[in-house]
Scaffold this motif. Structure first.
Motif, PDB file in Angstrom:
ATOM      1  N   PHE A 199       0.805  -1.219   0.000  1.00  0.00           N
ATOM      2  CA  PHE A 199       0.000   0.000   0.000  1.00  0.00           C
ATOM      3  C   PHE A 199       0.840   1.273   0.000  1.00  0.00           C
ATOM      4  O   PHE A 199       0.551   2.199  -0.772  1.00  0.00           O
ATOM      5  CB  PHE A 199      -0.966   0.000   1.190  1.00  0.00           C
ATOM      6  CG  PHE A 199      -1.882   1.192   1.223  1.00  0.00           C
ATOM      7  CD1 PHE A 199      -2.904   1.320   0.299  1.00  0.00           C
ATOM      8  CD2 PHE A 199      -1.698   2.195   2.170  1.00  0.00           C
ATOM      9  CE1 PHE A 199      -3.754   2.428   0.311  1.00  0.00           C
ATOM     10  CE2 PHE A 199      -2.542   3.299   2.190  1.00  0.00           C
ATOM     11  CZ  PHE A 199      -3.560   3.411   1.264  1.00  0.00           C
ATOM     12  N   PRO A 200       1.896   1.381   0.840  1.00  0.00           N
ATOM     13  CA  PRO A 200       2.714   2.608   0.775  1.00  0.00           C
ATOM     14  C   PRO A 200       3.354   2.812  -0.595  1.00  0.00           C
ATOM     15  O   PRO A 200       3.453   3.950  -1.069  1.00  0.00           O
ATOM     16  CB  PRO A 200       3.776   2.371   1.856  1.00  0.00           C
ATOM     17  CG  PRO A 200       3.175   1.380   2.781  1.00  0.00           C
ATOM     18  CD  PRO A 200       2.352   0.493   1.917  1.00  0.00           C
ATOM     19  N   LEU A 201       3.772   1.726  -1.235  1.00  0.00           N
ATOM     20  CA  LEU A 201       4.358   1.844  -2.579  1.00  0.00           C
ATOM     21  C   LEU A 201       3.316   2.317  -3.582  1.00  0.00           C
ATOM     22  O   LEU A 201       3.604   3.139  -4.461  1.00  0.00           O
ATOM     23  CB  LEU A 201       4.942   0.500  -3.012  1.00  0.00           C
ATOM     24  CG  LEU A 201       6.157   0.002  -2.241  1.00  0.00           C
ATOM     25  CD1 LEU A 201       6.517  -1.420  -2.658  1.00  0.00           C
ATOM     26  CD2 LEU A 201       7.344   0.932  -2.445  1.00  0.00           C
ATOM     27  N   THR A 202       2.108   1.788  -3.455  1.00  0.00           N
ATOM     28  CA  THR A 202       1.024   2.207  -4.352  1.00  0.00           C
ATOM     29  C   THR A 202       0.719   3.687  -4.188  1.00  0.00           C
ATOM     30  O   THR A 202       0.548   4.424  -5.168  1.00  0.00           O
ATOM     31  CB  THR A 202      -0.246   1.377  -4.070  1.00  0.00           C
ATOM     32  OG1 THR A 202       0.043  -0.008  -4.240  1.00  0.00           O
ATOM     33  CG2 THR A 202      -1.367   1.771  -5.034  1.00  0.00           C
ATOM     34  N   GLN A 203       0.656   4.133  -2.945  1.00  0.00           N
ATOM     35  CA  GLN A 203       0.393   5.552  -2.691  1.00  0.00           C
ATOM     36  C   GLN A 203       1.533   6.431  -3.204  1.00  0.00           C
ATOM     37  O   GLN A 203       1.300   7.524  -3.729  1.00  0.00           O
ATOM     38  CB  GLN A 203       0.191   5.778  -1.192  1.00  0.00           C
ATOM     39  CG  GLN A 203      -1.062   5.123  -0.633  1.00  0.00           C
ATOM     40  CD  GLN A 203      -2.321   5.631  -1.329  1.00  0.00           C
ATOM     41  OE1 GLN A 203      -2.939   4.927  -2.133  1.00  0.00           O
ATOM     42  NE2 GLN A 203      -2.699   6.864  -1.045  1.00  0.00           N
ATOM     43  N   TYR A 204       2.752   5.954  -3.053  1.00  0.00           N
ATOM     44  CA  TYR A 204       3.906   6.707  -3.542  1.00  0.00           C
ATOM     45  C   TYR A 204       3.853   6.824  -5.064  1.00  0.00           C
ATOM     46  O   TYR A 204       4.125   7.896  -5.628  1.00  0.00           O
ATOM     47  CB  TYR A 204       5.188   6.019  -3.095  1.00  0.00           C
ATOM     48  CG  TYR A 204       6.450   6.725  -3.543  1.00  0.00           C
ATOM     49  CD1 TYR A 204       6.641   8.083  -3.322  1.00  0.00           C
ATOM     50  CD2 TYR A 204       7.465   6.019  -4.176  1.00  0.00           C
ATOM     51  CE1 TYR A 204       7.800   8.728  -3.730  1.00  0.00           C
ATOM     52  CE2 TYR A 204       8.630   6.651  -4.588  1.00  0.00           C
ATOM     53  CZ  TYR A 204       8.790   8.000  -4.364  1.00  0.00           C
ATOM     54  OH  TYR A 204       9.938   8.624  -4.777  1.00  0.00           O
ATOM     55  N   ALA A 205       3.493   5.732  -5.736  1.00  0.00           N
ATOM     56  CA  ALA A 205       3.377   5.765  -7.198  1.00  0.00           C
ATOM     57  C   ALA A 205       2.303   6.756  -7.639  1.00  0.00           C
ATOM     58  O   ALA A 205       2.488   7.508  -8.605  1.00  0.00           O
ATOM     59  CB  ALA A 205       3.058   4.363  -7.734  1.00  0.00           C
ATOM     60  N   ARG A 206       1.192   6.792  -6.918  1.00  0.00           N
ATOM     61  CA  ARG A 206       0.117   7.731  -7.255  1.00  0.00           C
ATOM     62  C   ARG A 206       0.572   9.171  -7.019  1.00  0.00           C
ATOM     63  O   ARG A 206       0.228  10.072  -7.793  1.00  0.00           O
ATOM     64  CB  ARG A 206      -1.123   7.420  -6.427  1.00  0.00           C
ATOM     65  CG  ARG A 206      -1.827   6.135  -6.849  1.00  0.00           C
ATOM     66  CD  ARG A 206      -3.010   5.807  -5.959  1.00  0.00           C
ATOM     67  NE  ARG A 206      -3.697   4.612  -6.411  1.00  0.00           N
ATOM     68  CZ  ARG A 206      -4.649   3.999  -5.720  1.00  0.00           C
ATOM     69  NH1 ARG A 206      -5.036   4.501  -4.552  1.00  0.00           N
ATOM     70  NH2 ARG A 206      -5.220   2.915  -6.196  1.00  0.00           N
ATOM     71  N   ALA A 207       1.327   9.389  -5.944  1.00  0.00           N
ATOM     72  CA  ALA A 207       1.846  10.738  -5.673  1.00  0.00           C
ATOM     73  C   ALA A 207       2.798  11.173  -6.785  1.00  0.00           C
ATOM     74  O   ALA A 207       2.779  12.334  -7.217  1.00  0.00           O
ATOM     75  CB  ALA A 207       2.551  10.755  -4.323  1.00  0.00           C
ATOM     76  N   LEU A 208       3.614  10.264  -7.281  1.00  0.00           N
ATOM     77  CA  LEU A 208       4.519  10.567  -8.373  1.00  0.00           C
ATOM     78  C   LEU A 208       3.745  10.903  -9.654  1.00  0.00           C
ATOM     79  O   LEU A 208       4.116  11.807 -10.407  1.00  0.00           O
ATOM     80  CB  LEU A 208       5.471   9.398  -8.629  1.00  0.00           C
ATOM     81  CG  LEU A 208       6.539   9.139  -7.565  1.00  0.00           C
ATOM     82  CD1 LEU A 208       7.286   7.850  -7.878  1.00  0.00           C
ATOM     83  CD2 LEU A 208       7.502  10.313  -7.467  1.00  0.00           C
ATOM     84  N   GLU A 209       2.644  10.183  -9.890  1.00  0.00           N
ATOM     85  CA  GLU A 209       1.819  10.458 -11.065  1.00  0.00           C
ATOM     86  C   GLU A 209       1.195  11.841 -10.970  1.00  0.00           C
ATOM     87  O   GLU A 209       1.171  12.576 -11.951  1.00  0.00           O
ATOM     88  CB  GLU A 209       0.716   9.394 -11.185  1.00  0.00           C
ATOM     89  CG  GLU A 209       1.209   8.026 -11.622  1.00  0.00           C
ATOM     90  CD  GLU A 209       0.088   6.996 -11.677  1.00  0.00           C
ATOM     91  OE1 GLU A 209      -1.038   7.345 -11.233  1.00  0.00           O
ATOM     92  OE2 GLU A 209       0.320   5.899 -12.167  1.00  0.00           O
ATOM     93  N   ARG A 210       0.696  12.191  -9.776  1.00  0.00           N
ATOM     94  CA  ARG A 210       0.085  13.514  -9.613  1.00  0.00           C
ATOM     95  C   ARG A 210       1.131  14.598  -9.779  1.00  0.00           C
ATOM     96  O   ARG A 210       0.866  15.648 -10.387  1.00  0.00           O
ATOM     97  CB  ARG A 210      -0.589  13.609  -8.236  1.00  0.00           C
ATOM     98  CG  ARG A 210      -1.842  12.771  -8.098  1.00  0.00           C
ATOM     99  CD  ARG A 210      -2.618  13.161  -6.841  1.00  0.00           C
ATOM    100  NE  ARG A 210      -1.852  12.884  -5.629  1.00  0.00           N
ATOM    101  CZ  ARG A 210      -1.926  11.744  -4.942  1.00  0.00           C
ATOM    102  NH1 ARG A 210      -2.709  10.770  -5.364  1.00  0.00           N
ATOM    103  NH2 ARG A 210      -1.221  11.587  -3.841  1.00  0.00           N
ATOM    104  N   ARG A 211       2.312  14.381  -9.245  1.00  0.00           N
ATOM    105  CA  ARG A 211       3.390  15.363  -9.369  1.00  0.00           C
ATOM    106  C   ARG A 211       3.798  15.552 -10.831  1.00  0.00           C
ATOM    107  O   ARG A 211       4.037  16.674 -11.271  1.00  0.00           O
ATOM    108  CB  ARG A 211       4.584  14.911  -8.545  1.00  0.00           C
ATOM    109  CG  ARG A 211       5.643  15.996  -8.334  1.00  0.00           C
ATOM    110  CD  ARG A 211       6.802  15.441  -7.525  1.00  0.00           C
ATOM    111  NE  ARG A 211       6.337  14.849  -6.267  1.00  0.00           N
ATOM    112  CZ  ARG A 211       7.118  14.104  -5.488  1.00  0.00           C
ATOM    113  NH1 ARG A 211       8.367  13.840  -5.853  1.00  0.00           N
ATOM    114  NH2 ARG A 211       6.643  13.626  -4.366  1.00  0.00           N
ATOM    115  N   ALA A 212       3.840  14.453 -11.568  1.00  0.00           N
ATOM    116  CA  ALA A 212       4.200  14.544 -12.989  1.00  0.00           C
ATOM    117  C   ALA A 212       3.121  15.255 -13.794  1.00  0.00           C
ATOM    118  O   ALA A 212       3.408  15.973 -14.742  1.00  0.00           O
ATOM    119  CB  ALA A 212       4.453  13.146 -13.555  1.00  0.00           C
TER     120      ALA A 212
END
Length: 215
Positions: A199-212
């Protein structure tokens, strides 16, 4: 039936989860190294290099991971190579990861405008310098989110290594369940541990997508 307390079950599962984490990290790092080599072949100017890389990627993406693990564990000994479950699991997941990571990163390279290459050439950089200084840093920046997302998939894929005898989280849970006959408790805890890891990795990936997307 053997009596296990809840804490006995949880403690043994957490100890086994260490091997799941170590295998995931080993496969991700190894897959990254091999994937980088495949990426160089995949974007090379020589058409035969590109074909070899494309064939490699197609092979590992087009066949089930379980069959790849079977070939590593049961196939290599037929060639005279003694191999342990840990080695077979690490090799199988490394090659599996390398094919996907190479394609993820290639998509980042292809997303860059041709002008980036031309700018490097105008500065007098040769091909490898262009890759190291201009192309790959931008490509990795673009593909950070899918790379982290693939790591989540890799962590979950370690469950398949229980089939070849690697003592990770799922294989340990099967042994505990056979002793306790409490599948809901045992496998529920396994699902929870995988969730806590992913779950933390999934949330981190989503945060990276939003940042991009904001850039």
């Amino acid at each position: 039936m053997i009596e296990f307390t809840f804490w006995d079950i949880l403690r043994n599962l957490l100890l086994a989860a260490r091997w799941t984490v170590l295998l995931s990290l080993a496969a991700f790092v190894g897959g990254g190294v091999v994937g980088m080599v495949v990426l160089f072949f995949r974007i090379a100017e020589n058409k035969w290099s590109r074909r070899i890389a494309s064939g490699y990627i197609a092979l590992f993406q087009g066949t089930p991971l379980l069959m790849q693990l079977f070939l590593m564990f049961f196939g290599l000994p037929m060639l005279g190579l003694r191999i342990e479950p840990w080695t077979a699991a690490a090799l199988g997941l490394t090659f599996f990861a390398s094919a996907y990571l190479a394609e993820i990163w290639r998509s980042g390279v292809d997303a860059l405008p041709r002008g980036q290459w031309d700018a490097g050439a105008s500065l007098g950089l040769h091909y490898l310098q262009e890759l190291r200084l201009i192309i790959l840093p931008q490509a990795f920046s673009i593909t950070r989110a899918p790379t982290v997302g693939f790591l989540v998939q890799l962590v979950k894929s370690t469950a398949l290594t229980s089939i070849i005898g690697f003592e990770e989280l799922v294989r340990t849970s099967n042994a505990i369940n056979n002793a306790t006959f409490e599948p809901f408790k045992v496998y529920g805890l396994v699902a929870l541990i995988f969730f806590v890891m992913c779950f933390p990795l999934t949330q981190y990936a989503r945060a990276l997508e939003r940042r991009a997307a904001v850039r």
